[in-house]
Design a protein around this motif. Structure first.
Motif, mmCIF file in Angstrom:
data_model
loop_
_atom_site.group_PDB
_atom_site.id
_atom_site.type_symbol
_atom_site.label_atom_id
_atom_site.label_comp_id
_atom_site.label_asym_id
_atom_site.label_seq_id
_atom_site.Cartn_x
_atom_site.Cartn_y
_atom_site.Cartn_z
ATOM 1 N N SER A 1 -136.049 41.580 -12.598
ATOM 2 C CA SER A 1 -135.130 41.326 -11.488
ATOM 3 C C SER A 1 -135.489 39.998 -10.852
ATOM 4 O O SER A 1 -136.685 39.719 -10.643
ATOM 5 N N PRO A 2 -134.494 39.192 -10.512
ATOM 6 C CA PRO A 2 -134.793 37.929 -9.834
ATOM 7 C C PRO A 2 -134.917 38.086 -8.320
ATOM 8 O O PRO A 2 -135.246 37.127 -7.629
ATOM 9 N N ASN A 3 -134.632 39.282 -7.821
ATOM 10 C CA ASN A 3 -134.544 39.499 -6.376
ATOM 11 C C ASN A 3 -135.765 40.246 -5.847
ATOM 12 O O ASN A 3 -135.644 41.261 -5.139
ATOM 13 N N VAL A 4 -136.935 39.757 -6.204
ATOM 14 C CA VAL A 4 -138.180 40.413 -5.809
ATOM 15 C C VAL A 4 -139.119 39.407 -5.140
ATOM 16 O O VAL A 4 -138.946 38.201 -5.251
ATOM 17 N N PHE A 5 -140.107 39.962 -4.450
ATOM 18 C CA PHE A 5 -141.119 39.159 -3.754
ATOM 19 C C PHE A 5 -140.459 38.120 -2.841
ATOM 20 O O PHE A 5 -139.708 38.508 -1.959
ATOM 21 N N GLN A 6 -140.666 36.835 -3.019
ATOM 22 C CA GLN A 6 -140.137 35.851 -2.068
ATOM 23 C C GLN A 6 -138.617 35.795 -2.065
ATOM 24 O O GLN A 6 -138.013 35.252 -1.137
ATOM 25 N N ASP A 7 -137.973 36.350 -3.081
ATOM 26 C CA ASP A 7 -136.512 36.341 -3.154
ATOM 27 C C ASP A 7 -135.889 37.666 -2.725
ATOM 28 O O ASP A 7 -134.685 37.868 -2.893
ATOM 29 N N PHE A 8 -136.675 38.567 -2.169
ATOM 30 C CA PHE A 8 -136.153 39.825 -1.649
ATOM 31 C C PHE A 8 -135.438 39.571 -0.328
ATOM 32 O O PHE A 8 -136.022 39.021 0.610
ATOM 33 N N GLU A 9 -134.166 39.926 -0.262
ATOM 34 C CA GLU A 9 -133.372 39.746 0.955
ATOM 35 C C GLU A 9 -132.625 41.050 1.229
ATOM 36 O O GLU A 9 -131.605 41.345 0.603
ATOM 37 N N PRO A 10 -133.127 41.869 2.137
ATOM 38 C CA PRO A 10 -132.550 43.197 2.359
ATOM 39 C C PRO A 10 -131.149 43.156 2.946
ATOM 40 O O PRO A 10 -130.829 42.294 3.769
ATOM 41 N N HIS A 11 -130.325 44.104 2.528
ATOM 42 C CA HIS A 11 -128.950 44.177 3.001
ATOM 43 C C HIS A 11 -128.374 45.549 2.664
ATOM 44 O O HIS A 11 -128.949 46.299 1.873
ATOM 45 N N LEU A 12 -127.222 45.846 3.246
ATOM 46 C CA LEU A 12 -126.484 47.079 2.988
ATOM 47 C C LEU A 12 -125.111 46.673 2.457
ATOM 48 O O LEU A 12 -124.322 46.039 3.159
ATOM 49 N N THR A 13 -124.828 47.008 1.215
ATOM 50 C CA THR A 13 -123.580 46.576 0.591
ATOM 51 C C THR A 13 -122.416 47.455 1.041
ATOM 52 O O THR A 13 -122.484 48.687 0.962
ATOM 53 N N LEU A 14 -121.340 46.804 1.477
ATOM 54 C CA LEU A 14 -120.148 47.512 1.937
ATOM 55 C C LEU A 14 -118.984 47.390 0.959
ATOM 56 O O LEU A 14 -118.259 48.362 0.721
ATOM 57 N N LEU A 15 -118.797 46.195 0.400
ATOM 58 C CA LEU A 15 -117.685 45.931 -0.513
ATOM 59 C C LEU A 15 -118.159 45.050 -1.657
ATOM 60 O O LEU A 15 -119.101 44.273 -1.486
ATOM 61 N N ALA A 16 -117.493 45.138 -2.794
ATOM 62 C CA ALA A 16 -117.824 44.296 -3.948
ATOM 63 C C ALA A 16 -116.565 43.662 -4.508
ATOM 64 O O ALA A 16 -115.565 44.352 -4.746
ATOM 65 N N SER A 17 -116.603 42.347 -4.680
ATOM 66 C CA SER A 17 -115.489 41.600 -5.297
ATOM 67 C C SER A 17 -114.141 41.994 -4.691
ATOM 68 O O SER A 17 -113.169 42.249 -5.401
ATOM 69 N N GLU A 18 -114.095 42.015 -3.374
ATOM 70 C CA GLU A 18 -112.870 42.408 -2.672
ATOM 71 C C GLU A 18 -111.792 41.335 -2.832
ATOM 72 O O GLU A 18 -112.069 40.136 -2.693
ATOM 73 N N THR A 19 -110.581 41.755 -3.121
ATOM 74 C CA THR A 19 -109.486 40.804 -3.343
ATOM 75 C C THR A 19 -108.541 40.675 -2.153
ATOM 76 O O THR A 19 -107.724 39.755 -2.105
#
Length: 222
Positions: free
Chosen positions: A157-175
């Motif tokens: 995963s590229p999103n670990v250690f210094q690249d970890f940015e926590p968030h809560l996903t609500l929508l994906a690819s919304e048009t």
């Protein structure tokens, strides 16, 4: 930097559809009720504009700690590793504050980074990376970021250690163009809640990195 990285998270989730012999598994932090209530309130704001959030679809509210692919037969080992990691730990404070939209129209309720949350993500990554599938599909965008490429090759995963940015996903690819109006309104009055991280969950993910099957939930000491 944050918006670029959140877009990267979105691309990573989609990229993990491949390789049927492996399964995408998300190990995630479980937030307490005040955070869940804020996700619900923000989801209601989206719903009023015709936008159905993952929460509205019944998906668990979660903060991804480590998302990658694992061999099908690794579920028991993953559960055992997380149970061991959780044992003796206590919950800790977490804050959700702000609303972000990426260029790819993924919508997030932002989570404020903290040493405790970073440490938990690091511990999960270290505990589970030896169990991961050896050759997960590489998202194309990762090649442009040498440090993320190195992390992906080492940890899946590229999103670990210094690249970890926590968030809560609500929508994906919304048009829907309504998302821009909602974002404008929430920028003027950002969502905010304070709660706790109360445990760790394990889930098999769909193409958006959302749990389609919960394998286990492990709660900290109260």
């Amino acid at each position: 930097m944050l918006k670029r990285s959140l877009l990267a998270v979105a691309a990573l989730c989609v990229g993990f559809q491949a390789f049927a012999e492996d399964i995408g598994i998300d190990v995630f932090a479980i937030p307490s009720k005040p955070i869940i209530d804020e996700v619900k309130a923000t989801s209601d704001t989206l719903k009023a504009q015709g936008l159905e959030s993952f929460y509205a679809q019944g998906k668990p509210v979660h903060v991804t700690l480590y998302l990658t692919r694992f061999p099908e037969g690794s579920k028991a080992a993953i559960k055992a590793a997380i149970a061991k990691l959780v044992a003796g730990k206590e919950g800790f404070a977490v804050e959700a504050k702000g609303f972000s939209v990426t260029k790819g129209n993924w919508a997030f309720l932002d989570v404020t980074p903290s040493p405790a949350l970073q440490r938990l993500a690091d511990e999960v990554t270290m505990a589970l990376s030896p169990l991961r599938a050896p050759n997960p599909p590489l998202p194309g965008w990762v090649k442009a970021y040498p440090t993320k490429l190195a992390a992906f090759e080492r940890y899946g995963s590229p999103n670990v250690f210094q690249d970890f940015e926590p968030h809560l996903t609500l929508l994906a690819s919304e048009t829907s163009p309504a998302l821009a109006e909602v974002a404008k309104a929430l920028a003027a009055k950002p969502p905010q809640a304070e709660g706790q991280i109360v445990g760790i969950g394990i889930g098999i993910t769909d193409q958006w990195g959302q749990q389609k099957e919960i394998l286990g939930e492990y709660f900290f000491k109260q």
